[in-house]
Design a protein around this motif. Sequence first.
Motif, PDB file in Angstrom:
ATOM      1  N   LEU A  53      11.511  23.222 -28.455  1.00  0.00           N
ATOM      2  CA  LEU A  53      12.242  24.100 -29.073  1.00  0.00           C
ATOM      3  C   LEU A  53      12.521  23.965 -30.392  1.00  0.00           C
ATOM      4  N   ILE A  54      12.573  24.594 -31.214  1.00  0.00           N
ATOM      5  CA  ILE A  54      12.442  24.686 -32.749  1.00  0.00           C
ATOM      6  C   ILE A  54      13.727  25.357 -33.397  1.00  0.00           C
ATOM      7  N   THR A  55      14.544  24.498 -33.791  1.00  0.00           N
ATOM      8  CA  THR A  55      15.930  24.837 -34.614  1.00  0.00           C
ATOM      9  C   THR A  55      16.077  24.131 -35.946  1.00  0.00           C
ATOM     10  N   GLY A  56      17.068  24.817 -36.683  1.00  0.00           N
ATOM     11  CA  GLY A  56      17.374  24.394 -38.107  1.00  0.00           C
ATOM     12  C   GLY A  56      18.457  23.368 -37.856  1.00  0.00           C
ATOM     13  N   PRO A  57      18.991  22.731 -38.546  1.00  0.00           N
ATOM     14  CA  PRO A  57      20.282  21.808 -38.486  1.00  0.00           C
ATOM     15  C   PRO A  57      21.384  22.340 -37.331  1.00  0.00           C
ATOM     16  N   VAL A  58      21.605  22.069 -36.051  1.00  0.00           N
ATOM     17  CA  VAL A  58      22.365  22.550 -35.216  1.00  0.00           C
ATOM     18  C   VAL A  58      23.229  21.709 -34.435  1.00  0.00           C
ATOM     19  N   ARG A  99      12.745  20.120 -31.570  1.00  0.00           N
ATOM     20  CA  ARG A  99      12.410  19.844 -33.001  1.00  0.00           C
ATOM     21  C   ARG A  99      13.099  20.510 -34.211  1.00  0.00           C
ATOM     22  N   GLU A 100      14.204  19.704 -34.279  1.00  0.00           N
ATOM     23  CA  GLU A 100      15.257  20.009 -35.215  1.00  0.00           C
ATOM     24  C   GLU A 100      14.714  19.781 -36.765  1.00  0.00           C
ATOM     25  N   ILE A 101      14.730  20.956 -37.526  1.00  0.00           N
ATOM     26  CA  ILE A 101      14.183  20.586 -38.914  1.00  0.00           C
ATOM     27  C   ILE A 101      15.275  19.956 -39.752  1.00  0.00           C
ATOM     28  N   PRO A 102      15.007  18.900 -40.244  1.00  0.00           N
ATOM     29  CA  PRO A 102      15.912  18.078 -41.236  1.00  0.00           C
ATOM     30  C   PRO A 102      16.241  18.927 -42.446  1.00  0.00           C
ATOM     31  N   MET A 103      17.244  18.407 -42.883  1.00  0.00           N
ATOM     32  CA  MET A 103      17.594  18.820 -44.495  1.00  0.00           C
ATOM     33  C   MET A 103      16.754  18.076 -45.170  1.00  0.00           C
ATOM     34  N   GLU A 104      16.340  18.583 -46.458  1.00  0.00           N
ATOM     35  CA  GLU A 104      15.501  17.985 -47.240  1.00  0.00           C
ATOM     36  C   GLU A 104      15.803  18.460 -48.607  1.00  0.00           C
ATOM     37  N   GLY A 105      16.355  17.563 -49.589  1.00  0.00           N
ATOM     38  CA  GLY A 105      16.672  17.940 -50.837  1.00  0.00           C
ATOM     39  C   GLY A 105      17.822  18.862 -50.915  1.00  0.00           C
ATOM     40  N   SER A 146      29.541  13.499 -42.668  1.00  0.00           N
ATOM     41  CA  SER A 146      28.129  13.275 -43.251  1.00  0.00           C
ATOM     42  C   SER A 146      27.135  14.360 -42.644  1.00  0.00           C
ATOM     43  N   LEU A 147      26.194  14.711 -43.308  1.00  0.00           N
ATOM     44  CA  LEU A 147      25.241  15.584 -42.874  1.00  0.00           C
ATOM     45  C   LEU A 147      24.327  15.001 -41.875  1.00  0.00           C
ATOM     46  N   PRO A 148      23.543  15.755 -41.245  1.00  0.00           N
ATOM     47  CA  PRO A 148      22.761  15.301 -39.900  1.00  0.00           C
ATOM     48  C   PRO A 148      21.298  15.010 -40.606  1.00  0.00           C
ATOM     49  N   ALA A 149      20.412  14.402 -39.806  1.00  0.00           N
ATOM     50  CA  ALA A 149      19.194  14.012 -40.014  1.00  0.00           C
ATOM     51  C   ALA A 149      18.786  13.265 -41.610  1.00  0.00           C
ATOM     52  N   ASP A 150      17.875  13.973 -42.058  1.00  0.00           N
ATOM     53  CA  ASP A 150      17.424  13.337 -43.562  1.00  0.00           C
ATOM     54  C   ASP A 150      18.594  13.119 -44.682  1.00  0.00           C
ATOM     55  N   GLN A 151      19.764  13.707 -44.511  1.00  0.00           N
ATOM     56  CA  GLN A 151      20.723  13.878 -45.326  1.00  0.00           C
ATOM     57  C   GLN A 151      22.185  13.332 -44.992  1.00  0.00           C
ATOM     58  N   GLN A 152      22.029  12.184 -44.009  1.00  0.00           N
ATOM     59  CA  GLN A 152      23.158  11.671 -43.488  1.00  0.00           C
ATOM     60  C   GLN A 152      23.866  10.776 -44.476  1.00  0.00           C
ATOM     61  N   GLN A 153      23.321  10.468 -45.724  1.00  0.00           N
ATOM     62  CA  GLN A 153      23.723   9.934 -46.799  1.00  0.00           C
ATOM     63  C   GLN A 153      24.856  10.717 -47.582  1.00  0.00           C
ATOM     64  N   MET A 154      24.676  11.945 -47.281  1.00  0.00           N
ATOM     65  CA  MET A 154      25.415  13.027 -48.389  1.00  0.00           C
ATOM     66  C   MET A 154      26.911  13.217 -47.255  1.00  0.00           C
TER      67      MET A 154
END
Length: 465
Positions: free
Chosen positions: A155-160, A176-182, A408-416
């Motif tokens: 299943l494909i989603t954005g940040p959910v 298949r969760e699409i990570p936040m990038e930039g 904090s934000l999920p996936a690749d933006q957890q540092q924000m």
Amino acid sequence: MSSQNRDTIRDMMDDEVYASSDLSSAMPKDQMPQQERSSRHVYSAIHDELMLDGNSRQNLATFCQTWAEPEVHQLMDECMDKNMVDKDEYPQTAEIERRCVRMLAALWNSPDATNTSGCSTTGSSEAAMLGGMAMKRAWEANRKAAGKPYDKPNLITGPVQVCWHKFARYWDIELREIPMEGDRMIMSPEEVVRRCDENTIGVVPTLGVTFTCQYEPVKAVADALDQLQQETGLDIRMHVDGASGGFLAPFCAPDLEWDFRIPRVKSINTSGHKFGLAPLGVGWVIWRDASDLPEEEIFWVNYLGGNMKDIALNFSRPGGPVVCQYYNFLRLGREGYRRIHAACYETAQYLAAEIEKLGPFEMIYSGDMASGIPALCWKVKQGVDPGFTLYDFADRLRARGWQVPAYSLPADQQQMVIQRILVRHGVSRDLGELLMEDMKRAIDHFEKHPVHTPLSESEASGFRH
């Protein structure tokens, strides 16, 4: 009269609740007591404990409705004994549910609103899972008919939010969760298509992402999937998670194409107790067409007095929130919903502008009704060290009763780390002004008493590891 009898009479007097023997010691916490107690005394004890909860009207973290008209309170009381699943015993409540389903189908531009399928649920999470199961069943049926394996669905989603993680785990589906990038905080058509294959049961855009409150581009994703089908033959259906936006876009962004105007959108879930303005305990799922709901997802129950159709995951559940949803539909109409939500957007935009004036903060989303829900979120400006983190800021506001979450934000933006406010019906401009005064006082406090924890460069810019 004996002293024992006098004490008994005193304990029963309304004006001596807190001098009663019942409240002369703490109420039991771990075991059920042996004797019964006065209803007034027990009520008073529990009522007092609930004072320690936060004030829900100041809870700016929740998407859920925290204010209702007196008539809603009255209807909830009158419906306390109505079981939503028992449609034979409570046929009129069942009819009210059917009316709501048809009204929502029409609101979302179903091609046949009168005859489509849908139901109420305990919230948008249950409704989302029902939509997800329908996607899985439809995909499995197609794979079986083609003689192909069906053991590796994805299943494909954005940040959910967590309900879709639960769905994937419970039903053994690869998420298949699409990570936040930039600067991209939501799904994009390109990122969706990159993840599609023959095992994809569906794509789920969110109309109001939990983390940043933005609408994901439903129409653009559908167009990309149309193109993918032309090129590869893959026919991938869509389910829209409209938990918040499903009750916002039709009134405040009517030209936005996200609903059943898009043929690839087969089902939509929403939460009645969020921007549907109903009391807690009701969500909705609607399918574009009755044929889009697989028969395997329908149960027929005959042991409650009649042969009744049942779709929801939960069985017994209260009918009151459904009745109150119908009350809101009749009471407000499209005009009323539009007016209430527009006021929420205006307050969100006011708060966004005022918070930016404070100095250290940069807005990520400012409450634009064409691109998201009535909310706002921000981070600390790059290179700025205000002497506190957003977590410190949230704690300081909590001392005044405000719940303004930092996370904090999920996936690749957890540092924000960001902070967010939801503006619901009942969050007035006056409350917004009071919040701003408390924010200014919090910043003044930190200027005089900075947090003396050394900040790294990333933490000073609103990032936290």
